[in-house]
Write a protein that holds these residues in place. Structure first.
Motif, PDB file in Angstrom:
ATOM      1  N   SER A   1      -0.240   3.893   2.936  1.00 47.99           N
ATOM      2  CA  SER A   1       0.053   3.786   4.358  1.00 47.99           C
ATOM      3  C   SER A   1       1.531   3.509   4.628  1.00 47.99           C
ATOM      4  O   SER A   1       1.992   3.662   5.740  1.00 47.99           O
ATOM      5  N   SER A   2       2.296   3.128   3.603  1.00 42.86           N
ATOM      6  CA  SER A   2       3.697   2.805   3.885  1.00 42.86           C
ATOM      7  C   SER A   2       4.603   4.029   3.801  1.00 42.86           C
ATOM      8  O   SER A   2       5.806   3.924   3.981  1.00 42.86           O
ATOM      9  N   LEU A   3       4.019   5.207   3.513  1.00 42.36           N
ATOM     10  CA  LEU A   3       4.825   6.430   3.500  1.00 42.36           C
ATOM     11  C   LEU A   3       4.313   7.360   4.598  1.00 42.36           C
ATOM     12  O   LEU A   3       3.122   7.655   4.659  1.00 42.36           O
ATOM     13  N   ASN A   4       5.200   7.801   5.447  1.00 43.70           N
ATOM     14  CA  ASN A   4       4.843   8.717   6.529  1.00 43.70           C
ATOM     15  C   ASN A   4       4.328  10.031   5.927  1.00 43.70           C
ATOM     16  O   ASN A   4       5.055  10.717   5.215  1.00 43.70           O
ATOM     17  N   PRO A   5       3.060  10.381   6.205  1.00 42.57           N
ATOM     18  CA  PRO A   5       2.469  11.556   5.552  1.00 42.57           C
ATOM     19  C   PRO A   5       3.138  12.874   5.928  1.00 42.57           C
ATOM     20  O   PRO A   5       2.914  13.891   5.282  1.00 42.57           O
TER      21      PRO A   5
ATOM     22  N   ASP B   1       0.824  -1.193   0.000  1.00 43.28           N
ATOM     23  CA  ASP B   1       0.000   0.000   0.000  1.00 43.28           C
ATOM     24  C   ASP B   1       0.861   1.246   0.000  1.00 43.28           C
ATOM     25  O   ASP B   1       1.449   1.602   1.017  1.00 43.28           O
TER      26      ASP B   1
END
Lengths: 315, 299
Positions: A97-101, A94
């Protein structure tokens, strides 16, 4: 010493739950050579993602060996394991969700470089990140953009860029394209293929999509309820599927030709519960050819020639 | 279609803006947060320079009985009037800002620092660590906070520092529980697992990924609790366990003026106003910071 890059021997991962033990990964063995791709296919819940995570020791294996470049990583101490992570990276399913926003593209791609203090100065790291962005086809102007401003394909390129940052020898790709549009899927798959050719990276490619796996894999392992039921080179598997489960899966691939009639093999029933499984062929309950032998014991994965391994009592 | 174009425009328009500039710009765009910042800054400025603005010995604590209970405007030397001992209200308010803000801020900083460590460890590591830490916090929480503060002040001796510790101890439990719940939400994001796969250590994950994503919660807590801290300090001072007379403190002034409320309502009005404005300003600042630190909320 083994000649393979990765050798997985009798890997098991059990989860204890209130209802019993879930045998998510149940005695899996395979090998992977440098620069090759092993496709891991199976339906939802068959343990393919758990296998990938256990190999990287994001989950601690219950039993078995994971030998990477001659070292059993299941036995490494935490500090040694951290160092080992430079060689083995992961691309997640995904890209949302796998990247820190809260981090910009530049920070996200630079993260592994930061953890291993690859560069002494920020300028050097910036340059490295710019190079990585160029490799995966992200425009330089996107460096200060946040991930929520990008589409799925671009986000997944960020994931690929940071998996590449440390020059790993192995990347576990956990359904890297299943969250993307079909047109973007092809771009990302081609990118992964090019990168493999250029940097000699081995992939463990986890997917439920057989046409994707055919496109990218050298070998394919089909999983069912925590076990590998069939494993063969891609071409061999597609032309000569042996295990009834594989046959059923392959017959389900849609072929864009209205005149072509393919015999569909519908599977009856539901996937059996992975909790406290009996020592039978786990597929027996749904197998159209099942006999009494199948209920008596779990079949072993046996070589049928041409590096074609099948776990079925009927062959 | 037009929406898409607009998005593309903003994306390219931002190409040379650094992250800090971006946060600043978003903060300044919100009028409330700017007002909050300005008012807070004025109070902090006054508090910092209180010893220069007013003279402690001659203005703050010097009694002047013939000029007691002057109304505001009655004497140009005392623009906000004098209290029951003839001391200048204005000077005392200014000096009290130093006391109140320092106590409130320090108490909350201590509580949050400890709360973040405990809450983050409990939330991140889970399991036995979580159970042990949270049970200790529950025991701490079981004691009424005011009673706890009284006990601490009484046993360590009444002083400004004891007051800070007393207020801080009273809110550690609440603080760590809030941080723990924020950490639990953030921890289950895939990017935390991704960081582990990339080779980050537990501490690096906590400080680089988890705490920054809880910062909104922590900042809002800070602004709310600082207001509570100021009030708490006032009540304890009123009981004689905090700021000792003749030192001024807003809450103490408020209580002191209570007896003269009918004839001299301004004695309670001004310190009350100070408390209210400071608390409002901190809340507005807190909200503004939370919104500007979260890139997803920009509009």
């Amino acid at each position: 010493m083994s000649e393979h890059l990765l050798e997985v021997n009798h890997l098991k991962k059990y989860f204890k739950t209130g209802k019993g033990t879930v045998q998510a990964v149940d005695d899996i063995s395979f090998t992977l050579d440098a620069g090759k791709t092993l496709g891991l296919v199976g339906e939802s819940g068959c343990g393919k993602s758990t296998t990938g995570r256990t190999i990287l020791r994001l989950l601690e294996p219950t039993d078995g060996q994971v030998i990477f470049e001659g070292k059993d990583i299941a036995k490494l101490k935490p500090a040694e394991m951290r160092r080992m992570r430079q060689e083995m990276q992961m691309i997640f399913q995904d890209p949302f969700s796998s990247l820190n926003p809260r981090k910009t593209v530049e920070e996200l791609i630079g993260e592994p470089l930061k953890w291993f203090k690859v560069h002494k100065t920020k300028a050097e790291q910036k340059e490295h990140v710019a190079k990585l962005m160029d490799i995966v086809g992200l425009a330089p102007r996107l460096a200060n953009v946040y991930p929520h401003e990008l589409d799925g394909g671009r986000r997944q390129r960020i994931g690929i860029a940071r998996a590449l940052a440390l020059d790993p020898k192995l990347i576990v790709c956990d359904e890297p394209v299943s969250a993307l549009d079909v047109s973007i899927q092809a771009q990302v798959l081609n990118l992964l293929k090019e990168l493999q050719k250029e940097y000699n990276i081995a992939y463990i490619f986890i997917t439920h999509d057989l046409s994707v796996v055919n496109h990218i894999s050298d070998d394919i392992a089909v999983m069912y309820l925590g076990q590998i039921v069939e494993k063969a080179p891609s071409k061999e598997l597609f032309t000569n599927p042996t295990h009834p489960y594989t046959k059923a899966l392959l017959s389900a691939i849609p072929i864009p030709d209205p005149d072509l009639q393919v015999e569909q093999i519908p599977l009856k029933g539901e996937i059996s519960s992975p909790i406290n499984m009996k020592r039978d062929c786990h597929f027996a309950a749904r197998c159209p050819y099942a006999t009494e032998v199948c209920l008596a014991s779990t079949p072993e994965l046996v070589d049928r020639g041409n590096e074609h391994f099948v776990a079925c009592h009927l062959f | 279609m037009s929406k898409k174009n607009k998005k593309a425009e903003t994306t390219t328009g931002r190409k040379n803006i650094s992250k800090r500039q971006d946060i600043t710009r978003r903060f300044l765009r919100n009028r409330n947060s700017v007002i909050g910042l300005v008012v807070t800054a004025i109070f902090v400025f006054v508090a910092l320079f209180a010893p220069i603005l007013v003279d402690y010995d001659t203005q703050v604590i010097q009694q002047d009985i013939p000029n007691r209970l002057l109304h505001p405007g009655e004497d140009p030397d005392h623009p906000l009037g004098t209290d029951e001992l003839g001391r200048d209200v204005m000077a005392r308010l200014i000096y009290a800002a130093k006391m109140s803000l320092a106590i409130g801020a320090m108490a909350v900083i201590i509580a949050i620092a400890i709360g973040v460590v405990i809450g983050a460890s409990a939330g991140y590591f889970g399991g036995r660590v979580d159970t042990i830490l949270m049970r200790i916090m529950e025991v701490l929480d079981g004691v009424p906070s005011f009673l706890m503060a009284l006990t601490i002040c009484a046993s360590l001796g009444a002083s400004v520092y004891t007051l800070m510790i007393a207020i801080a101890v009273g809110s550690i439990a609440a603080q760590s529980r809030i941080v723990r719940s924020a950490v639990l939400t953030v921890k289950n994001n895939e990017y935390v697992e991704a960081a582990k796969a990339m080779g980050a250590s537990d501490m690096q994950i906590i400080f680089y990924h988890i705490i920054p994503n809880c910062v909104g919660t922590i900042i809002v807590q800070f602004s709310v609790k600082i207001a509570g801290g100021i009030l708490h300090a006032s009540s304890l001072s009123f009981l004689g366990l905090g700021v000792q007379p003749p030192d001024p403190e807003w809450g103490a002034m408020l209580s002191g003026g209570r007896a003269y409320m009918l004839d001299n309502p301004t004695l309670t009005l001004f310190p009350g106003l100070c408390i209210m404005v400071v608390i409002l300003a901190f809340n507005m600042l807190g909200d503004g910071l939370r919104d500007s630190l979260d890139p997803r909320l920009k509009g």
